[in-house]
Structure formats: C-alpha cells, structure tokens
Design a protein around this motif. Structure first.
Motif: not given
Ligand SMILES: Cc1cc2nc3c(=O)[nH]c(=O)nc-3n(C[C@H](O)[C@H](O)[C@H](O)COP(=O)(O)OP(=O)(O)OC[C@H]3O[C@@H](n4cnc5c(N)ncnc54)[C@H](O)[C@@H]3O)c2cc1C
Ligand code: FES
Length: 504
Positions: A39-41, A202-204, A227-229, A360-362
């Motif tokens: 998401a972020g990148l 880490r963002a606080r 940050t995923n959540t 469906n995170g991708m």
């Molecule tokens: C086992 C598994 C299987 C999956 N299969 C699929 C699939 O087949 N297809 C699909 O589409 N999706 C799938 N998903 C879901 C998908 O992987 C996720 O929804 C997606 O990767 C989330 O991406 P993101 O960038 O939101 O989060 P992340 O990849 O978790 O990135 C968030 C980043 O934020 C950083 N962060 C957190 N808090 C802070 C802070 N305070 N300050 C700075 N940095 C912070 C974390 O360290 C992390 O690196 C699957 C997930 C899992 C776990």
C-alpha cells in the motif's frame, strides 16, 4: 531479512529489499507515507510519478510486514460478488470489479514500465466447493457475475488436476507475482523518482499533517497511513476491521508437474492455492497453500493448523513432496467485505488510510494508492464512496455485531487467573500469562532460561495479550496488535511497547 514474525515466508527467503537508513531529524515533503508494504510503496510511487516530493517512513524495513507474508493472488473479492451486490447494490459491485481490474492492470503496467523482475503472471483462477459442500455457492456466484457482466466460465471441474474439484467458476486474466521482488522494484523506482525512504523509523503520531516519528518530524501537506491497520485512528476504524491469522504451507512439487493456477474454495475460512514455478535456479516448484484462519491472539499453539493444511493438500495433490515453508500472517477483515481506502474519518486534515484489505490486499492496497493519489492531486475518483473509511459498518451488520461481541468477551481475561502459577512452569522458548495480585504478567522463558516479565496489558485499549507459540510473539485478541518477546511492537494498532513488569 528481519520481519514482523518468527517464521520465514517463501518470499522473504528468496528476495531481498535494500535496507534503508533511519530518518535523521526533521524534514519536509509534500506527502509523508507511513508504512513500507504494497500500500505505502504503491502510493509513494504514484505520488512521486506525479511530481510530488515523498518521504516514506517504515517502522522496520520495507517488506517486513504482511506483504512479505502474503500469497499474492490477484483474484475476485473473497467475500464474493453476490454478497457485495446484496450489501451495496449492483452498481457498487460493478465499481468494485472495475477497481480490481484497474488495480491489477496498474501492477502489470508498473512491472513493465519499471522492468521489475517479479514473476508477474496472468492466469486463470478457480472458485471451487469446499470439502463440506458449496456447489450452490459456486452457482450463486456464477449467476451474480453473469448479471453484473463479469467474464467467468462455469466448468464441471478444474482442468489439469488429478483431484476432481467438482463444479468450478473460472475467472480469466487473474494474476500472481512474487510480492517481495515487486516491493524491491517499487523501492528502486520510488528512489529514482526522488522519493526518500527511511527504515527503522516508527511514526508515533500524526498531528495535522505532520508525522512525528521517533527520529524526527516529517512536515508534510498530506499523510498516507499505510500501516496495514491505522495507528493514528485509535477507535473508530478498529470497530470496523477484525484481525485474523492465516497459515501457509509451501510444498515442493516436481518441476512442471503442475501448471500455474489460482484456486480457492467456498469454505469459511477458505483454502487458497497457487504455484510458484518461475524460479530458474530451483530444481522444483513450490505449491503454496493457505487457510485455517482464526482470530489473532485467540489460539496459543496453532502449529496444528499447518498440519491440517498439509493433510488437505496431500489428499488433493499427489505431486506434493516435502514441506519447504510454513509461515503465518495477519489479515485485516472489514465487517462488510469491502476495504477502507480514503480519507481518515476522524481527521479534517489531509490524512488518508488504507486498511481492511481482507484476503484481497494486492488489489485493495493498489486501488487504495490509486484512489488516494487522485484525492491528493485534487482529481475525482469514482470509487470514493464505495471504499469510504467513514461509511457505516452496518452494510455487514451481522459480522459487525459478532466481532464487537467477540472483542468485549476478551476483556474478561482480566477476571481470570494466570495460565501458569509460576515462571518455572513455562517451557524454554515459550511464554505464558501469570497472575500477580491484580496484575497479569506476560512472561517469556528463553532457551537459556532467562525470564522476561512484561505487563500483559495491550497499550492500545487494554486487552490482555496472549502467547503465540508458532510466531513467538505476544498477540492481542482484541484488534490484532502483536509484540516481540521484549515487548516491542510488531504489528499495530498499538504504537507503544508492552510495559516492563516484574514479580512483586
Ligand atoms: C497469509 C496471508 C495470505 C494472503 N494472501 C493474499 C492473497 O493471496 N491475495 C491478496 O490480495 N492478499 C492476500 N493477503 C493480504 C495481503 O497480504 C495484505 O492485505 C497486504 O499485504 C497488506 O499490505 P499493506 O501494505 O497494507 O501492509 P504491510 O505489508 O503490513 O505494510 C505495512 C507496513 O507498515 C509498517 N508500520 C506499521 N506501523 C508503523 C508505524 N507506526 N510507523 C512506520 N511504519 C509502520 C509495518 O512495519 C509494515 O512494514 C494475505 C495475507 C496473509 C497474511
Ligand atoms: S489491539 Fe486493541 S486492545 Fe490490543
């Protein structure tokens, strides 16, 4: 590569992302992106491509979160189109389809434009009945996609497999890739476009549009919390999103024994399958199978779930040989099946969130980055209302009510005794809760016998954390925060560590 859990995924084992230095003091940027997953990148890339100056801060390192633990299928909504249409209407279900197609197309075009070697592949994906039944679900989904005008073909079984899957709905032109190689490519592109990336930062807090980190403040005009959540939204978003753990097994199969495909079944939780077959340097392919989801923090010894997945796979794929990988990760489930992408509902400022990606995170994260880029650039985007993080959770009333009841029930942990009576009852390498008067302590015994005492109170909203013996972490059963054995945050929403504690 250091990640947010103990197990190693196929992806983090077979690709590297450059390590980025921490932020050093205050800085300015048009946009600060928090989080270095897909998401972020993607947001950083799209905004940098628009000429915005971007600073991305990442608490660990790029790829250390769930994007390094995914299985990276690009496939239709796991909540199914007929449920989305029932909850939101046909027009919004079509919009969702459009967003999925455009997000997948965007990934493909970025891969080409940036020459990212990440094994991106278009392929067919099949919905099949679960072991316990589900042919009717396949038929309902088929009827719905026909009504919505989505191309899908109903087949008597998935072709090319020895396993008779039963009736299958084939969605054409789905996709898969190697997620960490993709992140590595995006990282290169962001930096080439002038973006600055900082790891171990880490963002606080987010104050207006200033991002306060432990290493300095980024003064920005807009903030994307990816940050995923979200850590910046303490309550509202966490009533709408529920954390689940999902388990993955990678089994060797002889090279060429299976053709690449995507498959998922109608179970709840469901099994999902793909093949990683594009690695020239390997003498075998890897069949990647996931499933067995449960709520994060609500199972202490989940290793048997990998065994269940392995047994499920061996019953269907006689080609499966030894297990090469076992890993798990966290999935944020939205209460109504649609991700939350857009303006943070508790903020008036230019602060945006990407969460509730479900399985469906991708696609959701890529669509979120596209939508938020449009909002920051002042352009209209047709998906704003569909994905609005401020929308009522009542589209998915039953799931919403169930999840709220589940969270409330977790607070009764504070009325219980500990899990063991004394530290010497904890086996080496494990952890357990111990009651000490009114306090609950999270106690870990290292292999060498060293004990670490932490308060079990999750700093987010005070639930008691539980030991996760598979990932060697303290996991919160309420909203999915996770902590390492020293109490440091591995996954939000908590943004503060577990407090030290000691026996009285
Ligand atoms: C086992 C598994 C299987 C999956 N299969 C699929 C699939 O087949 N297809 C699909 O589409 N999706 C799938 N998903 C879901 C998908 O992987 C996720 O929804 C997606 O990767 C989330 O991406 P993101 O960038 O939101 O989060 P992340 O990849 O978790 O990135 C968030 C980043 O934020 C950083 N962060 C957190 N808090 C802070 C802070 N305070 N300050 C700075 N940095 C912070 C974390 O360290 C992390 O690196 C699957 C997930 C899992 C776990
Ligand atoms: S994550 Fe909310 S109380 Fe722990």
């Amino acid at each position: 590569m250091r990640t947010n859990a103990a197990t190693v995924s196929l992806w983090t084992d077979t690709a590297q992302v450059p390590v980025h230095p921490p932020l050093e003091g205050d800085t300015t940027a048009d946009v600060c992106v928090v989080g270095g997953g897909i998401a972020g990148l993607t947001a950083a890339y799209l905004l940098a491509r628009e000429g915005r100056s971007v600073v991305l801060v990442e608490a660990l390192q790029v790829g250390a979160g769930e994007t390094g633990r995914t299985t990276a299928h690009f496939f239709p909504p796991d909540e199914r189109y007929f449920e989305i249409a029932r909850r939101f209407g046909d027009a919004k279900a079509r919009l969702l389809r459009d967003s999925y197609e455009r997000a997948t197309d965007l990934v493909e075009s970025i891969v080409q434009a940036e020459s990212i070697q990440c094994d991106f592949l278009r392929l067919d994906g099949y919905l099949v009945p679960a072991e316990s039944g589900g042919a009717d679900v396949v038929d309902r989904e088929h009827a719905c996609v026909q009504k919505l005008g989505i191309a899908a073909t109903r087949l008597l079984r998935v072709p090319g497999l020895e396993w008779d899957t039963g009736p299958a709905l084939c969605f054409h032109r789905q996709a898969q890739f190697h997620p960490v190689k993709y992140l590595a490519g995006l990282t290169r592109a962001v930096k080439r476009l002038g973006g600055r990336i900082h790891g171990d930062t880490r963002a606080r807090d987010v104050k207006g549009t200033d991002v306060v980190t432990e290493k300095g403040t980024v003064h920005a005009q807009a903030v994307v919390v990816a940050t995923n959540t979200p850590f910046n939204n303490r309550f509202v978003m966490h009533t709408k999103v529920a954390p689940y753990h999902s388990y993955v097994v990678g089994l060797k199969v002889p090279r060429g024994a299976l053709k690449p495909f995507l498959l998922w079944d109608t179970g709840d939780p469901y099994y999902y399958v793909r093949l990683d077959a594009q690695q020239e340097e390997r003498a075998y392919d890897i069949l990647v199978v996931g499933g067995q989801d449960h709520k994060t923090g609500q199972e202490g010894a989940p290793q048997h779930r990998w065994d269940e997945i392995e047994a499920w796979t061996r019953r269907r794929f006689p080609q499966a040989q030894e297990v090469a990988y076992r890993w798990s990760g966290e999935v944020m489930e939205p209460s109504d099946g649609v991700a939350y992408l857009g303006r943070n509902p508790t903020d008036r400022a230019n602060v945006y969130v990407i969460t509730g990606d479900s399985g469906n995170g991708m696609t959701h994260c890529t669509a979120g980055a596209m939508l938020i880029t449009d909002l920051i650039m002042g352009r209209a985007n047709p998906w704003v209302s569909l994905y609005d993080p401020g929308r009522s959770p009542l589209h998915g009333l039953t799931d919403f009510a169930m999840e709220q009841a589940n969270v409330l029930a977790q607070y009764t942990d504070w009325l219980q005794g500990g899990e063991v009576s004394a530290p010497d009852r904890i086996p080496p390498g494990e952890g357990a809760l111990i009651r000490d008067g009114l306090k609950l302590m999270a106690v870990h015994r290292a292999e060498d016998g060293k004990l670490t005492f932490l308060s079990a109170a999750c700093p987010h909203m005070g639930c008691a954390v539980h030991w996760n013996s598979a990932e060697k972490s303290w996991d919160c059963p309420c909203h999915g925060s996770r902590f390492d054995i020293a109490g440091q945050v591995l996954h939000g929403p908590s943004n503060a560590p577990l407090a030290p504690a000691g026996p009285t």
